[in-house]
Design an enzyme around this catalytic site. Structure first.
Site, PDB file in Angstrom:
ATOM      1  N   TYR A 135      49.776  32.812  40.521  1.00  0.00           N
ATOM      2  CA  TYR A 135      50.295  32.725  41.889  1.00  0.00           C
ATOM      3  C   TYR A 135      51.413  31.684  42.017  1.00  0.00           C
ATOM      4  CZ  TYR A 135      46.344  35.541  43.607  1.00  0.00           C
ATOM      5  OH  TYR A 135      45.449  36.537  43.839  1.00  0.00           O
ATOM      6  N   LYS A 190      39.207  36.042  31.198  1.00  0.00           N
ATOM      7  CA  LYS A 190      39.587  37.307  30.569  1.00  0.00           C
ATOM      8  C   LYS A 190      40.089  36.935  29.181  1.00  0.00           C
ATOM      9  CE  LYS A 190      40.193  41.791  30.856  1.00  0.00           C
ATOM     10  NZ  LYS A 190      39.094  42.761  30.956  1.00  0.00           N
ATOM     11  N   ASP A 222      35.895  41.382  34.623  1.00  0.00           N
ATOM     12  CA  ASP A 222      35.490  42.747  35.014  1.00  0.00           C
ATOM     13  C   ASP A 222      33.971  42.857  35.075  1.00  0.00           C
ATOM     14  OD1 ASP A 222      35.841  42.202  32.324  1.00  0.00           O
ATOM     15  OD2 ASP A 222      36.520  44.207  31.777  1.00  0.00           O
ATOM     16  N   ASP A 246      40.306  34.586  43.868  1.00  0.00           N
ATOM     17  CA  ASP A 246      40.746  35.205  45.121  1.00  0.00           C
ATOM     18  C   ASP A 246      39.970  36.498  45.350  1.00  0.00           C
ATOM     19  OD1 ASP A 246      42.190  35.934  47.334  1.00  0.00           O
ATOM     20  OD2 ASP A 246      44.084  36.243  46.284  1.00  0.00           O
ATOM     21  N   ASP A 250      36.272  37.082  47.797  1.00  0.00           N
ATOM     22  CA  ASP A 250      36.236  38.015  48.929  1.00  0.00           C
ATOM     23  C   ASP A 250      35.139  39.056  48.743  1.00  0.00           C
ATOM     24  OD1 ASP A 250      38.313  36.732  50.201  1.00  0.00           O
ATOM     25  OD2 ASP A 250      39.327  38.602  50.739  1.00  0.00           O
TER      26      ASP A 250
END
Ligand code: NAD
Length: 356
Positions: A135, A190, A222, A246, A250
């Site tokens: 980001y 990851k 994942d 992020d 959520d």
């Protein structure tokens, strides 16, 4: 101890008033000072994060933040919009660690989209790194490709990177948070595909040596997404990077049914923090006296636990919230048949009564 109170816009002032009421009955000598932020900051001083508000936030030990944003400011240029205030505070105060607990009180199990037996009693904490990762990494942009399979075509690109310091400091926050809970930490990465997250995994493993009382495991993002939906109660504390956090936080928020119940903390390296509900300013219900103040009250409890070092007071507030829910009191967002519908102030008053 000084607390900066930044109510903001929309339902912000209504819900923050309830949290202040709760803080006032704890019997602690906190100094509280209020300042405008967001649209209210723009209206008062022509900027969403007025100089005086930023100075107060810097001086204070902790910040209790409501929410910012109002449709009437949507036509302002981006740098003057209310939402810039929260980004400015995170950047100026170096709030790199975002803590989001996802707790589902058994009384609200019917409010989740998952089966009650999967989520009832859920109590996990997601820690998201907030100021690094893809980001913020540079270079980024759109350019003409000079290599790869599509030379000469336009391509978009971003840069994923994490410095060792950034990983170490978020890992310390996560291990210390786990020490205050069930002493289990899952680091989500990851590493099988990304160099950045192999490095992340290696550094988290190194930091673990300082916290032998915490059990650490590693999980690919994942799989973590799948496990959060399949068996969320297996987790205690999850730590991950900005982008994975992020998305996962959520998803975890929705396990608990209503956004009106979810507190959050954003911390710096010294555990100074900004505490706010996970939701926005809800302009659609502002001024109606029906907003759920519990996320903000629970954010104040987090402030007592993580910054003000008053864990017993945090426990008191959380128990009081459980008590009002077991008494059947509900704001409209969590209302179900057979319970008692109350407004914002009545809910705040009920928490105060339960504390006493
Ligand atoms: P929102 O979270 O404000 O509202 C989404 C929905 O949830 C609305 O229907 C709202 O009524 C409801 N809701 C939210 N909080 C509630 C509560 N405490 N009790 C009951 N119902 C509640 O999100 P949005 O509508 O997308 O955004 C509204 C404004 O808030 C925008 O200007 C947005 O930019 C801003 N925003 C601010 C923050 C922040 O201050 N950190 C975060 C998200 C959005």
């Amino acid at each position: 101890m000084k607390i900066a109170i930044l109510p903001g816009d929309g339902i912000g002032p209504e819900i923050v008033a309830q949290a202040v009421k709760v803080l006032n009955v704890l019997g602690e000598a906190f100094e509280m000072e209020t300042a405008p932020v967001g649209g209210a900051g723009y209206a008062a001083h022509g900027h969403p994060l007025p100089e005086a508000t930023l100075t107060l936030a810097k001086q204070a030990d902790a910040i209790l933040f409501g929410a910012v944003g109002d449709w009437k400011y949507d036509t302002l240029e981006r740098s003057l919009r209310p939402e810039q205030a929260i980004l400015g505070l995170r950047k100026n105060l170096n709030l790199f660690a975002n803590l989001r607990p996802a707790i589902l009180y058994p009384e609200l199990a019917g409010a989740s989209t998952l089966k009650p037996e999967v989520v009832s009693g859920l109590d996990i904490l997601i820690i998201r790194e907030l100021t690094g990762d893809i980001y913020f990494g540079k270079p980024r942009g759109v350019r003409i490709a000079v290599d790869g399979d599509f030379i000469g075509e336009r391509e978009g690109f971003d840069t994923m990177r994490y410095a060792e310091t950034e990983i170490r400091r978020i890992a310390h926050v996560a291990f210390q948070a786990a020490q205050k809970r069930d002493k289990r930490l899952t680091s989500v990465d990851k590493a099988n595909v990304l160099e950045t997250f192999q490095f992340w995994k290696d550094i988290v493993t190194e930091v673990h040596r300082d916290y032998p009382d915490v059990a650490l495991d590693h999980m690919y993002v994942d799989n973590a997404a799948m496990q959060l939906i399949r068996a969320p109660k297996k987790f205690d504390v999850i730590v991950t990077g900005n982008m994975f956090g992020d998305i996962l936080s959520d998803a975890a928020a929705m396990l608990t049914g209503s956004i009106g119940m979810l507190p959050s903390a954003s911390l710096d390296a010294n555990n100074k923090g900004l505490y706010e509900p996970s939701h926005g300013s809800a302009p659609d219900i502002a001024g109606k006296g029906i907003a759920n103040p519990l996320a903000t009250i629970l954010s104040a409890a987090m402030m007592l636990r993580y910054t003000l070092q008053r864990p017993a007071q945090a426990d008191r507030i959380e128990s009081a919230v459980k008590k009002v829910l077991s008494q059947g009191l509900r704001t409209p967002d969590i209302y179900e048949a057979g319970t008692t519908k109350v407004g914002t102030e009545e809910m705040g008053d009920a928490v105060v009564r339960a504390l006493n």
